[in-house]
Design a protein around this motif. Structure first.
Motif, PDB file in Angstrom:
ATOM      1  N   SER A  70       0.837  -1.193   0.000  1.00 54.32           N
ATOM      2  CA  SER A  70       0.000   0.000   0.000  1.00 54.32           C
ATOM      3  C   SER A  70       0.868   1.237   0.000  1.00 54.32           C
ATOM      4  O   SER A  70       1.754   1.369   0.853  1.00 54.32           O
ATOM      5  CB  SER A  70      -0.907  -0.005   1.238  1.00 54.32           C
ATOM      6  OG  SER A  70      -1.435   1.279   1.490  1.00 54.32           O
ATOM      7  N   ASP A  71       0.622   2.124  -0.955  1.00 50.16           N
ATOM      8  CA  ASP A  71       1.409   3.352  -0.997  1.00 50.16           C
ATOM      9  C   ASP A  71       1.185   4.180   0.267  1.00 50.16           C
ATOM     10  O   ASP A  71       2.109   4.803   0.793  1.00 50.16           O
ATOM     11  CB  ASP A  71       1.093   4.164  -2.260  1.00 50.16           C
ATOM     12  CG  ASP A  71      -0.373   4.589  -2.355  1.00 50.16           C
ATOM     13  OD1 ASP A  71      -1.196   4.044  -1.613  1.00 50.16           O
ATOM     14  OD2 ASP A  71      -0.662   5.460  -3.199  1.00 50.16           O
ATOM     15  N   ARG A  77       3.086  10.335  -0.129  1.00 54.84           N
ATOM     16  CA  ARG A  77       2.720   9.190  -0.959  1.00 54.84           C
ATOM     17  C   ARG A  77       3.216   9.319  -2.394  1.00 54.84           C
ATOM     18  O   ARG A  77       3.337   8.309  -3.099  1.00 54.84           O
ATOM     19  CB  ARG A  77       1.197   9.021  -0.952  1.00 54.84           C
ATOM     20  CG  ARG A  77       0.639   8.705   0.436  1.00 54.84           C
ATOM     21  CD  ARG A  77      -0.872   8.750   0.477  1.00 54.84           C
ATOM     22  NE  ARG A  77      -1.493   7.680  -0.289  1.00 54.84           N
ATOM     23  CZ  ARG A  77      -2.805   7.468  -0.334  1.00 54.84           C
ATOM     24  NH1 ARG A  77      -3.626   8.271   0.349  1.00 54.84           N
ATOM     25  NH2 ARG A  77      -3.303   6.487  -1.039  1.00 54.84           N
ATOM     26  N   THR A  78       3.529  10.535  -2.840  1.00 57.73           N
ATOM     27  CA  THR A  78       3.931  10.732  -4.238  1.00 57.73           C
ATOM     28  C   THR A  78       5.159   9.923  -4.627  1.00 57.73           C
ATOM     29  O   THR A  78       5.129   9.196  -5.640  1.00 57.73           O
ATOM     30  CB  THR A  78       4.170  12.226  -4.535  1.00 57.73           C
ATOM     31  OG1 THR A  78       2.952  12.939  -4.309  1.00 57.73           O
ATOM     32  CG2 THR A  78       4.622  12.426  -5.975  1.00 57.73           C
ATOM     33  N   PRO A  79       6.289   9.981  -3.902  1.00 55.54           N
ATOM     34  CA  PRO A  79       7.444   9.172  -4.299  1.00 55.54           C
ATOM     35  C   PRO A  79       7.195   7.676  -4.209  1.00 55.54           C
ATOM     36  O   PRO A  79       7.771   6.899  -4.982  1.00 55.54           O
ATOM     37  CB  PRO A  79       8.547   9.620  -3.327  1.00 55.54           C
ATOM     38  CG  PRO A  79       7.829  10.208  -2.169  1.00 55.54           C
ATOM     39  CD  PRO A  79       6.600  10.833  -2.740  1.00 55.54           C
ATOM     40  N   VAL A  80       6.318   7.281  -3.280  1.00 57.10           N
ATOM     41  CA  VAL A  80       5.995   5.863  -3.169  1.00 57.10           C
ATOM     42  C   VAL A  80       5.207   5.416  -4.393  1.00 57.10           C
ATOM     43  O   VAL A  80       5.462   4.348  -4.967  1.00 57.10           O
ATOM     44  CB  VAL A  80       5.193   5.586  -1.880  1.00 57.10           C
ATOM     45  CG1 VAL A  80       4.800   4.107  -1.811  1.00 57.10           C
ATOM     46  CG2 VAL A  80       5.995   5.973  -0.653  1.00 57.10           C
ATOM     47  N   ARG A  81       4.264   6.232  -4.824  1.00 53.87           N
ATOM     48  CA  ARG A  81       3.490   5.907  -6.024  1.00 53.87           C
ATOM     49  C   ARG A  81       4.394   5.824  -7.247  1.00 53.87           C
ATOM     50  O   ARG A  81       4.234   4.941  -8.100  1.00 53.87           O
ATOM     51  CB  ARG A  81       2.408   6.962  -6.235  1.00 53.87           C
ATOM     52  CG  ARG A  81       1.244   6.875  -5.264  1.00 53.87           C
ATOM     53  CD  ARG A  81       0.316   8.069  -5.409  1.00 53.87           C
ATOM     54  NE  ARG A  81      -0.870   7.958  -4.572  1.00 53.87           N
ATOM     55  CZ  ARG A  81      -1.716   8.952  -4.344  1.00 53.87           C
ATOM     56  NH1 ARG A  81      -1.511  10.142  -4.910  1.00 53.87           N
ATOM     57  NH2 ARG A  81      -2.763   8.756  -3.576  1.00 53.87           N
ATOM     58  N   THR A 115      -2.911  -3.628  -4.959  1.00 52.77           N
ATOM     59  CA  THR A 115      -1.574  -3.485  -5.520  1.00 52.77           C
ATOM     60  C   THR A 115      -0.733  -4.539  -4.818  1.00 52.77           C
ATOM     61  O   THR A 115      -0.614  -4.524  -3.589  1.00 52.77           O
ATOM     62  CB  THR A 115      -0.985  -2.083  -5.240  1.00 52.77           C
ATOM     63  OG1 THR A 115      -1.806  -1.090  -5.855  1.00 52.77           O
ATOM     64  CG2 THR A 115       0.427  -1.974  -5.810  1.00 52.77           C
ATOM     65  N   ARG A 116      -0.211  -5.488  -5.561  1.00 57.74           N
ATOM     66  CA  ARG A 116       0.493  -6.593  -4.920  1.00 57.74           C
ATOM     67  C   ARG A 116       1.693  -7.040  -5.748  1.00 57.74           C
ATOM     68  O   ARG A 116       1.793  -6.749  -6.941  1.00 57.74           O
ATOM     69  CB  ARG A 116      -0.453  -7.769  -4.713  1.00 57.74           C
ATOM     70  CG  ARG A 116      -0.911  -8.431  -5.992  1.00 57.74           C
ATOM     71  CD  ARG A 116      -1.991  -9.468  -5.735  1.00 57.74           C
ATOM     72  NE  ARG A 116      -2.433 -10.119  -6.968  1.00 57.74           N
ATOM     73  CZ  ARG A 116      -3.520 -10.865  -7.074  1.00 57.74           C
ATOM     74  NH1 ARG A 116      -4.284 -11.061  -6.007  1.00 57.74           N
ATOM     75  NH2 ARG A 116      -3.853 -11.415  -8.220  1.00 57.74           N
ATOM     76  N   VAL A 117       2.568  -7.756  -5.081  1.00 57.06           N
ATOM     77  CA  VAL A 117       3.752  -8.310  -5.732  1.00 57.06           C
ATOM     78  C   VAL A 117       3.320  -9.471  -6.627  1.00 57.06           C
ATOM     79  O   VAL A 117       2.486 -10.296  -6.224  1.00 57.06           O
ATOM     80  CB  VAL A 117       4.765  -8.798  -4.678  1.00 57.06           C
ATOM     81  CG1 VAL A 117       5.973  -9.454  -5.348  1.00 57.06           C
ATOM     82  CG2 VAL A 117       5.217  -7.633  -3.815  1.00 57.06           C
TER      83      VAL A 117
END
Length: 222
Positions: A43-44, A55-59, A79-81
């Motif tokens: 999760s971002d 959250r922007t850099p994570v996204r 959102t998953r591996v």
């Protein structure tokens, strides 16, 4: 917990660091090493909170991971591996054989004698690991060997593509957990490749490398 694992891995953020790059490196390393398993959701929001960043850099990092095929997104669902399948492993082995062979071909046309001897020394480590049946050391030695050849290729576009794909390749092959072919077969291919390299035979070296991965086999004697 995914978030706490990432928080420990990232540590204090350096001043001026590009956050999306740092997050990308941290999450991709966790995926490649198996600390974040296939099928596990990320999760971002929770990652950003755990790392104390927006959250922007994570996204941005997750978008790169999605493009590479390490993460998959179903809008408004998860959102998953990604999980490694048998088909994915087979495709990775084929891809690696073709691309690594090309890296060897390009590098041999541009390496000086010193670089060639360095490459052969790396190949010797691969041979030793293969003969010993040490899958982990063979993977590490192979990554070092191909990485070195890629840098010596002198082709920036090729190097960029190989670098981006290397994470997915490493994850998929590590997940496979097996050596390609028998020790006798690998040893034969590696030793023929070594001899071709020392003889300056780029075509022969490339083909033996591909044969070890099961591609290009019709071009070589049995």
């Amino acid at each position: 917990m995914v978030e706490s694992s990432l928080q420990e891995s990232l540590g204090p953020l350096a001043a001026g660091a590009v956050l999306s790059d740092r997050v990308f490196e941290t999450v991709s390393d966790a995926i490649v090493t198996g600390r974040i398993a296939g099928g596990q959701q990320v999760s971002d929001k929770s990652i950003a909170e755990a790392l104390g960043i927006s959250r922007t850099p994570v996204r941005e990092a997750l978008q790169r991971l999605t493009w590479l095929g390490l993460v998959e997104v179903a809008p408004n669902r998860y959102t998953r591996v990604t999980e490694v399948t048998e088909e994915m492993i087979a495709s990775t082995i084929e891809y690696t054989g073709m691309q690594a062979g090309m890296a060897l071909q390009l590098a041999m046309r541009r390496m000086d004698d010193g670089a060639l001897q360095e490459a052969v020394a790396m190949l010797d480590r691969m041979i030793a690991a293969s003969d010993a049946g040490d899958a982990d050391d063979l993977m590490l030695a192979s990554r070092m060997f191909v990485g070195f050849l890629t840098r010596e290729s002198g082709n920036r576009l090729f190097a960029t593509v190989m670098h981006e794909a290397s994470l997915l390749v490493a994850r998929n092959l590590r997940q496979a957990g097996t050596l390609i072919g028998t020790a006798e077969f690998r040893g034969e291919c590696y030793r023929h490749m070594r001899a071709a390299m020392l003889a300056g035979d780029a075509d022969g070296a490339e083909l033996w490398f591909r044969r070890q991965h099961g591609v290009g086999v019709d071009s070589l004697p049995v």
